[in-house]
Design a protein around this motif. Structure first.
Motif, short mmCIF file in Angstrom:
data_model
loop_
_atom_site.label_atom_id
_atom_site.label_comp_id
_atom_site.label_asym_id
_atom_site.label_seq_id
_atom_site.Cartn_x
_atom_site.Cartn_y
_atom_site.Cartn_z
N VAL A 109 1.27 -1.36 -0.02
CA VAL A 109 -0.31 0.11 0.09
C VAL A 109 0.89 1.20 -0.25
O VAL A 109 0.81 2.38 -0.65
CB VAL A 109 -1.44 0.28 1.33
N ALA A 110 1.73 1.73 0.82
CA ALA A 110 2.89 2.06 0.61
C ALA A 110 3.31 3.36 -0.54
O ALA A 110 3.27 4.09 -1.02
CB ALA A 110 3.88 2.48 1.80
N GLY A 111 3.58 2.01 -1.38
CA GLY A 111 4.14 1.97 -2.59
C GLY A 111 3.23 2.44 -3.46
O GLY A 111 3.71 3.44 -4.59
N GLN A 112 2.34 2.17 -3.37
CA GLN A 112 1.20 2.25 -4.52
C GLN A 112 0.88 3.33 -3.97
O GLN A 112 0.30 4.22 -4.81
CB GLN A 112 0.11 1.37 -3.86
N LEU A 113 0.71 4.22 -3.48
CA LEU A 113 0.54 5.77 -2.87
C LEU A 113 1.36 6.86 -2.98
O LEU A 113 1.17 7.25 -3.70
CB LEU A 113 0.46 5.51 -1.43
N LYS A 114 3.08 6.06 -3.15
CA LYS A 114 3.77 7.05 -4.15
C LYS A 114 3.37 6.86 -5.42
O LYS A 114 4.30 7.88 -5.45
CB LYS A 114 5.09 6.15 -3.26
N LEU A 115 3.41 5.73 -6.09
CA LEU A 115 2.95 6.36 -7.11
C LEU A 115 1.40 6.98 -7.80
O LEU A 115 1.58 7.26 -8.38
CB LEU A 115 2.22 4.50 -7.88
N LYS A 116 1.18 6.82 -6.50
CA LYS A 116 -0.44 7.66 -6.78
C LYS A 116 -0.01 9.51 -6.98
O LYS A 116 -0.93 9.69 -7.32
CB LYS A 116 -1.64 7.40 -5.68
N THR A 117 0.60 8.97 -5.96
CA THR A 117 1.34 10.58 -5.79
C THR A 117 2.15 11.11 -6.55
O THR A 117 2.42 12.72 -6.90
CB THR A 117 1.97 10.91 -4.51
N ALA A 118 2.77 10.44 -7.61
CA ALA A 118 3.59 10.87 -8.17
C ALA A 118 3.09 11.58 -9.67
O ALA A 118 2.25 11.58 -10.20
CB ALA A 118 4.58 9.31 -8.60
N LYS A 119 4.19 12.39 -10.21
CA LYS A 119 3.78 13.41 -11.44
C LYS A 119 5.23 13.14 -12.71
O LYS A 119 5.77 13.43 -12.56
CB LYS A 119 3.60 14.84 -11.27
N VAL A 120 4.77 12.14 -13.90
CA VAL A 120 5.45 11.79 -14.38
C VAL A 120 5.12 12.55 -16.00
O VAL A 120 3.68 11.94 -16.06
CB VAL A 120 5.69 10.15 -14.47
N LEU A 121 6.26 13.50 -16.46
CA LEU A 121 6.37 13.69 -17.68
C LEU A 121 6.78 13.37 -18.71
O LEU A 121 7.39 12.86 -18.64
CB LEU A 121 6.86 15.14 -17.91
N VAL A 122 5.62 12.45 -20.23
CA VAL A 122 6.26 11.91 -20.91
C VAL A 122 6.50 12.60 -22.50
O VAL A 122 5.71 13.07 -22.83
CB VAL A 122 5.45 10.28 -21.16
N ILE A 123 7.65 12.41 -22.81
CA ILE A 123 7.70 13.56 -23.82
C ILE A 123 7.74 12.89 -25.46
O ILE A 123 8.86 12.25 -25.28
CB ILE A 123 9.69 13.65 -23.82
N GLY A 124 7.00 12.90 -25.92
CA GLY A 124 6.57 12.46 -27.49
C GLY A 124 5.33 10.48 -26.92
O GLY A 124 5.37 10.21 -25.62
N GLY A 151 -0.28 2.89 -12.55
CA GLY A 151 -0.96 3.89 -11.14
C GLY A 151 -0.73 5.17 -10.56
O GLY A 151 -0.61 6.05 -9.96
N VAL A 152 0.52 5.39 -11.77
CA VAL A 152 1.57 6.67 -11.27
C VAL A 152 0.18 8.22 -11.13
O VAL A 152 -0.79 7.92 -12.75
CB VAL A 152 2.50 7.28 -12.83
N GLY A 153 0.14 8.92 -10.29
CA GLY A 153 -1.04 9.60 -10.47
C GLY A 153 -1.72 10.68 -11.61
O GLY A 153 -2.45 10.74 -12.20
N THR A 154 -0.13 10.89 -12.05
CA THR A 154 -0.52 11.66 -12.99
C THR A 154 0.38 11.85 -13.91
O THR A 154 2.21 11.49 -13.74
CB THR A 154 0.00 13.63 -12.49
N LEU A 155 -0.03 11.81 -15.65
CA LEU A 155 0.79 12.09 -16.50
C LEU A 155 0.93 12.81 -16.97
O LEU A 155 -0.17 13.44 -17.88
CB LEU A 155 0.64 9.80 -17.22
N GLY A 156 1.36 13.43 -17.72
CA GLY A 156 1.31 14.36 -18.41
C GLY A 156 2.43 13.58 -19.98
O GLY A 156 2.91 13.07 -19.76
N VAL A 167 -6.07 7.26 -12.82
CA VAL A 167 -4.77 8.50 -13.38
C VAL A 167 -5.55 9.82 -13.74
O VAL A 167 -6.23 10.07 -14.39
CB VAL A 167 -3.98 7.84 -14.23
N ASN A 168 -4.65 10.80 -13.82
CA ASN A 168 -4.91 11.73 -13.88
C ASN A 168 -4.19 12.53 -15.75
O ASN A 168 -2.47 12.30 -15.09
CB ASN A 168 -4.81 12.89 -13.15
N ILE A 169 -4.79 12.00 -16.66
CA ILE A 169 -4.39 12.55 -18.02
C ILE A 169 -3.83 13.59 -18.50
O ILE A 169 -4.87 14.45 -18.91
CB ILE A 169 -4.23 11.68 -18.84
N ILE A 170 -2.49 14.45 -18.20
CA ILE A 170 -2.31 16.03 -18.98
C ILE A 170 -2.21 15.80 -20.19
O ILE A 170 -0.99 15.49 -20.60
CB ILE A 170 -1.66 16.99 -17.59
#
Length: 354
Positions: free
Chosen positions: A22-37, A53-58, A100-103
């Motif tokens: 659970v602790a690790g999954q919550l880390k993933l949930k709060t993470a914000k990652v930007l993908v170029i391309g 489950g990465v919480g925010t994906l740009g 997941v929040n997709i931007i």
């Protein structure tokens, strides 16, 4: 913050891993990652990070789906051809994981917007396919103090590493200078085995998850090379170069990489609005011409210096190749001979018309 029951069900295989839980999954949930391309590398990167489950994906990309993308860009299908990649990717990823929040950034990454966008994320994953963007992303990540997960592909070979991680080496430490113009073709000109981006993109996603979760040994200072034809893997170690000091973004990364910005581009849609107004010149190889062409005169780039006088006098000439790179070079050759002609390079080349 906690996981909902729906999330717990979806991430069950993570939750029963002692190293995640659970602790690790919550880390993933709060993470914000930007993908170029959102191309060959971006598609598998995005799918696995969204599924994890990465919480925010740009996603940043200004391209549209082309039929030639479908051989390797597995987020797309024939019914999405012509649509913006970021919009299609966002819809598909939200269907995969609604938690997941997709931007979607439907734009090209430039020196004017890079720092503003990158500063909003924790980690940047580079799925670009050109040197100008790679140097820009690297420098922006250094200035914003963000780890950069890097991947590249070439025919049957791939590379993966992590730059700027915990003050580790950067892209410029291993590639201080770009290669000479036209010495390294991209996959639109030389091809790529369709499965290769999936392998390399999956490894980039793996490195990203390791960074977020604090697991394993991150490929910082280690370049992993893979040859899918032989199955061979090679690890090359490299160190941070203390003489490299990045203090600001360059005025022009295209100029740094030897790419001229003086060439006028024209889209195929614009040409089709008034086709009789333009003459076409194909500078690809005879083999490419035979496989598919857009019409017009054919003079391979290698013959242009000696055969340019075959081109009929015209006020407007649109030069095309497969991706737009060789046509830009052809225009520099033609400028010396056709001084009264307005020269255009077909934006995106034949690939953009498929």
């Amino acid at each position: 913050m906690k996981l909902s029951q729906e999330e717990a069900n979806q991430y069950h295989r993570h939750l029963i891993l002692d190293e995640v839980g659970v602790a690790g999954q919550l880390k993933l949930k709060t993470a914000k990652v930007l993908v170029i391309g959102a191309g060959g590398l971006g598609c598998p990167i995005l799918q696995y990070l969204a599924a994890a489950g990465v919480g925010t994906l740009g996603i940043i990309d200004d391209d549209v789906v082309a039929i030639s993308n479908l051989q390797r860009q597995i987020l797309y299908s024939t019914d999405t051809v012509g649509q913006p990649k970021v919009d299609v990717a966002k819809k598909r990823l939200e269907a995969l994981n609604p938690h997941v929040n997709i931007i979607a950034h439907n734009t090209r990454l430039t020196r004017d917007n890079a720092l503003e966008i990158i500063r909003e994320y924790d980690i940047v994953v580079d799925g670009s396919d050109n040197f100008a963007t790679r140097y820009l992303v690297n420098d922006a990540c250094v200035l914003a103090d963000k780890p950069l997960v890097f991947g590249s592909i070439f025919k049957f070979d791939g590379q993966v590493t992590v730059f700027n991680y915990q003050n580790g080496p950067t892209y410029r430490c291993i590639y201080p200078n770009p290669p000479a113009e036209d010495t390294v073709p991209n996959c639109s000109e030389i091809g790529v085995l369709g499965v290769l981006p999936g392998i390399i993109g999956g490894l980039q996603a793996s490195e990203t998850l390791k960074i977020i979760l604090g697991l394993g040994t991150v490929l910082s200072g280690t370049l992993l090379q893979i040859d899918v034809l032989s199955g061979k893997q090679l690890k090359l170690n490299f160190k941070r170069n203390p003489e490299i000091n990045i203090t600001e973004l360059l005025p022009s990364y295209e100029a740094f990489c030897g790419i001229s910005s003086s060439v006028q581009e024209l889209t195929w849609a614009k040409v089709q609005e008034n086709p009789s107004y333009y003459n076409l010149l194909d500078v690809r190889t005879p083999e490419e011409r035979e496989a598919h062409h857009l019409g017009g005169l054919h003079i391979p780039l290698s013959d242009l210096n000696t055969q340019w006088n075959r081109i009929p006098i015209s006020e407007n000439l649109v030069v095309y190749c497969q991706s737009g790179k060789r046509s830009a070079k052809a225009i520099h050759v033609l400028k010396e001979h056709l001084k009264e002609t307005t020269l255009y390079s077909l934006k995106g080349g034949v690939n953009a018309t498929l």
